[in-house]
Design a protein around this motif. Structure first.
Motif, PDB file in Angstrom:
ATOM      1  N   ASP A  79       1.004   4.150   1.554  1.00 14.23           N
ATOM      2  CA  ASP A  79       0.439   4.807   2.729  1.00 14.23           C
ATOM      3  C   ASP A  79       0.636   6.323   2.631  1.00 14.23           C
ATOM      4  OD1 ASP A  79      -0.752   5.008   5.245  1.00 14.23           O
ATOM      5  OD2 ASP A  79       1.188   4.963   6.258  1.00 14.23           O
ATOM      6  N   ASP A 129       0.834  -1.191   0.000  1.00  5.43           N
ATOM      7  CA  ASP A 129       0.000   0.000   0.000  1.00  5.43           C
ATOM      8  C   ASP A 129       0.878   1.253   0.000  1.00  5.43           C
ATOM      9  OD1 ASP A 129      -2.799   1.094   0.380  1.00  5.43           O
ATOM     10  OD2 ASP A 129      -1.800   2.023   2.079  1.00  5.43           O
ATOM     11  N   SER A 170      -6.282   3.855  -0.146  1.00  4.90           N
ATOM     12  CA  SER A 170      -5.160   4.780  -0.210  1.00  4.90           C
ATOM     13  C   SER A 170      -4.144   4.443  -1.260  1.00  4.90           C
ATOM     14  CB  SER A 170      -4.462   4.865   1.150  1.00  4.90           C
ATOM     15  OG  SER A 170      -3.775   3.691   1.436  1.00  4.90           O
TER      16      SER A 170
END
Length: 273
Positions: free
Chosen positions: A109, A107, A261
């Protein structure tokens, strides 16, 4: 067969994930199912308390061709990282004997899809220069994306101002072909970006300035011939996309908000996520 980034192998062992269990593990939850693939999210809290969130694509066996979709996506990612094009980290990829295949990305972030940022109120003016420069950097590296929609630029605000931007979705990244078809593929990338900005609060003047900055970064003597080709191709994409949406109305559903995200669907685009 499964290739795992060396520093993530202990995490895969802790979670009990191998090539087979990528397709059955209860922590890997699909949020979109298409005929050729599933897009999934994996969330977990590790033994030492670290929380992780990964993005998983599970591909059906290819109908034709010697390469699986996962191997092509891994190759595209390798091209980006070799040329130092900022992108998401590829944690693992592989395939099964039946030619099902998969990729797993970390991910991003703190990053968000640029189209979602603009929809939420971020002025495109703040993203105009960094996205144009990243597109130019991609093409100067002799690569083309083939899905260069605004939703595939992920941005994170910097403490000192401005945005750090990364380019995601390497599934269709390839080396630019020979001189005879090079311009065609570059125009396609730029037209995809242009088209994806049309439903957003982005002005024609900003689109013109974006393309002009791209042209300067690529050393082009004039932007006008390029603009004519880009606008013409963007109109073709609009017609094609309208037809695709009628045939597959659920193709561009958005990733659930609590897991978004590092991935986005492309609101009215033919993005391949």
């Amino acid at each position: 067969m499964m290739h795992i980034a060396a520093d993530y192998q202990p995490i895969f062992r802790e979670l009990g994930i191998d090539a087979e269990t990528v397709f059955t593990h209860p922590l890997i939850k699909p949020w979109r199912r298409l005929g050729d693939r599933e897009n999934c999210i994996l969330r977990a809290t590790l033994a030492h308390g670290q929380t992780i969130r990964w993005h998983v694509k599970r591909y059906a066996p290819p109908r034709i061709g010697a390469s699986t979709p996962a191997s092509l996506e891994a190759n595209g990612h390798r091209e980006l990282t070799t040329q130092r094009i900022p992108t998401a980290k590829l944690l693992a990829w592989g395939q099964l004997p039946d030619r099902r295949s998969f990729v797993i990305f970390e991910d991003l972030d703190g990053y968000q899809a640029a189209d979602q940022l603009v929809q939420a109120g971020t002025a495109f003016e703040q993203l105009l220069i960094p996205t144009a420069e990243l597109a130019a950097r991609l093409h100067r590296a002799e690569l083309h994306h083939r899905d260069l929609y605004l939703c595939h630029f992920f941005a994170r605000p910097l403490p000192a101002g401005g945005f750090d931007v990364r380019l995601i979705d390497s599934a269709r990244v390839r080396r630019l072909p020979t001189l005879f078809t090079r311009t065609r593929w570059i125009v396609k990338d730029l037209a995809q970006f242009w088209y994806s900005t049309l439903p957003l609060p982005i002005s024609d003047q900003q689109r013109d300035r974006w393309l002009a900055h791209y042209a300067r970064e690529c050393g082009l003597p004039s932007v006008e011939p390029l603009k004519r080709k880009v606008v013409r191709k963007a109109a073709w994409i609009a017609r094609h996309d309208a037809l695709l949406r009628r045939r597959q109305p659920h193709r561009n559903i958005s990733i659930p908000a609590d897991a978004s995200s590092a991935r986005s669907s492309a609101p009215p685009t033919t993005a391949h996520l």
